[in-house]
Write an enzyme that holds these catalytic residues in place. Sequence first.
Site, PDB file in Angstrom:
ATOM      1  N   GLY A  46      -4.813   5.417   0.199  1.00 19.29           N
ATOM      2  CA  GLY A  46      -3.432   4.979   0.216  1.00 19.29           C
ATOM      3  C   GLY A  46      -2.961   4.719  -1.200  1.00 19.29           C
ATOM      4  O   GLY A  46      -3.774   4.457  -2.095  1.00 19.29           O
ATOM      5  N   GLN A  51       2.191   0.989  -7.603  1.00 16.37           N
ATOM      6  CA  GLN A  51       0.946   1.337  -8.282  1.00 16.37           C
ATOM      7  C   GLN A  51       1.132   2.472  -9.289  1.00 16.37           C
ATOM      8  O   GLN A  51       0.245   2.722 -10.097  1.00 16.37           O
ATOM      9  CB  GLN A  51      -0.128   1.720  -7.268  1.00 16.37           C
ATOM     10  CG  GLN A  51      -0.580   0.543  -6.415  1.00 16.37           C
ATOM     11  CD  GLN A  51      -1.637   0.972  -5.441  1.00 16.37           C
ATOM     12  OE1 GLN A  51      -1.336   1.467  -4.358  1.00 16.37           O
ATOM     13  NE2 GLN A  51      -2.883   0.802  -5.828  1.00 16.37           N
ATOM     14  N   CYS A  94      -9.090  -1.176  -4.009  1.00 18.73           N
ATOM     15  CA  CYS A  94      -7.727  -0.954  -4.483  1.00 18.73           C
ATOM     16  C   CYS A  94      -7.778  -0.143  -5.765  1.00 18.73           C
ATOM     17  O   CYS A  94      -8.513  -0.486  -6.697  1.00 18.73           O
ATOM     18  CB  CYS A  94      -7.038  -2.296  -4.726  1.00 18.73           C
ATOM     19  SG  CYS A  94      -5.329  -2.124  -5.280  1.00 18.73           S
ATOM     20  N   LEU A  95      -6.993   0.924  -5.810  1.00 17.30           N
ATOM     21  CA  LEU A  95      -6.971   1.782  -6.998  1.00 17.30           C
ATOM     22  C   LEU A  95      -6.449   1.049  -8.234  1.00 17.30           C
ATOM     23  O   LEU A  95      -6.761   1.439  -9.351  1.00 17.30           O
ATOM     24  CB  LEU A  95      -6.119   3.028  -6.724  1.00 17.30           C
ATOM     25  CG  LEU A  95      -6.653   3.956  -5.630  1.00 17.30           C
ATOM     26  CD1 LEU A  95      -5.659   5.086  -5.365  1.00 17.30           C
ATOM     27  CD2 LEU A  95      -8.019   4.511  -5.994  1.00 17.30           C
ATOM     28  N   HIS A 136      -2.399  -2.975   3.785  1.00 14.38           N
ATOM     29  CA  HIS A 136      -2.747  -3.080   2.361  1.00 14.38           C
ATOM     30  C   HIS A 136      -1.622  -2.503   1.503  1.00 14.38           C
ATOM     31  O   HIS A 136      -1.190  -3.127   0.532  1.00 14.38           O
ATOM     32  CB  HIS A 136      -4.068  -2.335   2.115  1.00 14.38           C
ATOM     33  CG  HIS A 136      -4.505  -2.314   0.688  1.00 14.38           C
ATOM     34  ND1 HIS A 136      -5.558  -3.074   0.223  1.00 14.38           N
ATOM     35  CD2 HIS A 136      -4.057  -1.608  -0.389  1.00 14.38           C
ATOM     36  CE1 HIS A 136      -5.726  -2.847  -1.073  1.00 14.38           C
ATOM     37  NE2 HIS A 136      -4.824  -1.956  -1.467  1.00 14.38           N
ATOM     38  N   GLU A 137      -1.151  -1.318   1.863  1.00 10.20           N
ATOM     39  CA  GLU A 137      -0.091  -0.675   1.074  1.00 10.20           C
ATOM     40  C   GLU A 137       1.232  -1.417   1.206  1.00 10.20           C
ATOM     41  O   GLU A 137       1.976  -1.547   0.233  1.00 10.20           O
ATOM     42  CB  GLU A 137       0.056   0.794   1.458  1.00 10.20           C
ATOM     43  CG  GLU A 137      -1.184   1.637   1.244  1.00 10.20           C
ATOM     44  CD  GLU A 137      -1.796   1.525  -0.138  1.00 10.20           C
ATOM     45  OE1 GLU A 137      -1.051   1.339  -1.128  1.00 10.20           O
ATOM     46  OE2 GLU A 137      -3.029   1.609  -0.251  1.00 10.20           O
ATOM     47  N   HIS A 140       1.404  -4.190  -1.158  1.00 13.57           N
ATOM     48  CA  HIS A 140       1.791  -3.761  -2.509  1.00 13.57           C
ATOM     49  C   HIS A 140       3.313  -3.766  -2.685  1.00 13.57           C
ATOM     50  O   HIS A 140       3.809  -4.094  -3.762  1.00 13.57           O
ATOM     51  CB  HIS A 140       1.262  -2.358  -2.818  1.00 13.57           C
ATOM     52  CG  HIS A 140      -0.129  -2.333  -3.345  1.00 13.57           C
ATOM     53  ND1 HIS A 140      -0.492  -2.925  -4.535  1.00 13.57           N
ATOM     54  CD2 HIS A 140      -1.256  -1.773  -2.846  1.00 13.57           C
ATOM     55  CE1 HIS A 140      -1.785  -2.736  -4.744  1.00 13.57           C
ATOM     56  NE2 HIS A 140      -2.271  -2.044  -3.731  1.00 13.57           N
TER      57      HIS A 140
END
Length: 156
Positions: A46, A51, A94-95, A136-137, A140
């Site tokens: 994701g 991000q 997480c990226l 999660h996304e 963000h």
Amino acid sequence: MAVLDIVLHPAPVLRSTAQPVKLFDATLSQLAADMIETMYAAGGRGLAAPQVSLPMRIFVTDVEWKAGDPAPRVFVNPEIAAASDETVLREEGCLSIPDTPCRVRRPARVTLNWQDLNGLGHEAEFGGIEATCIQHELDHLNGILCIDRHEEEDLA
């Protein structure tokens, strides 16, 4: 398509509330394609617009691509309409916070309302890893990171 730069914590954009998407055009479609390419290049499941330094309410997911054929999804202006009382505790990566897995408890199922790249509205229920990824996304987009929700409790 292009691979975009992923911003890392503690970049301020990761803590801001993303703004609703109002213009559904070729630029938005290109952004979604670039975000999908970036997500795959980074090995993620994701990726949210903050991000990649864009405070917009859009994220992309593909929770199964590592095990099968790619099936990316794009969610514009997403909102959780309902969430199950049942919860699950999962390890999330997480990226934007590499090498920092977090144990996060979230609703096991969610009903999501969102728009597609043409501005058409959709609603669907998601469960399993897909529900976790969506939440999660969506966090963000609201300036919340998995490290904010981390629990020390064992996953067992």
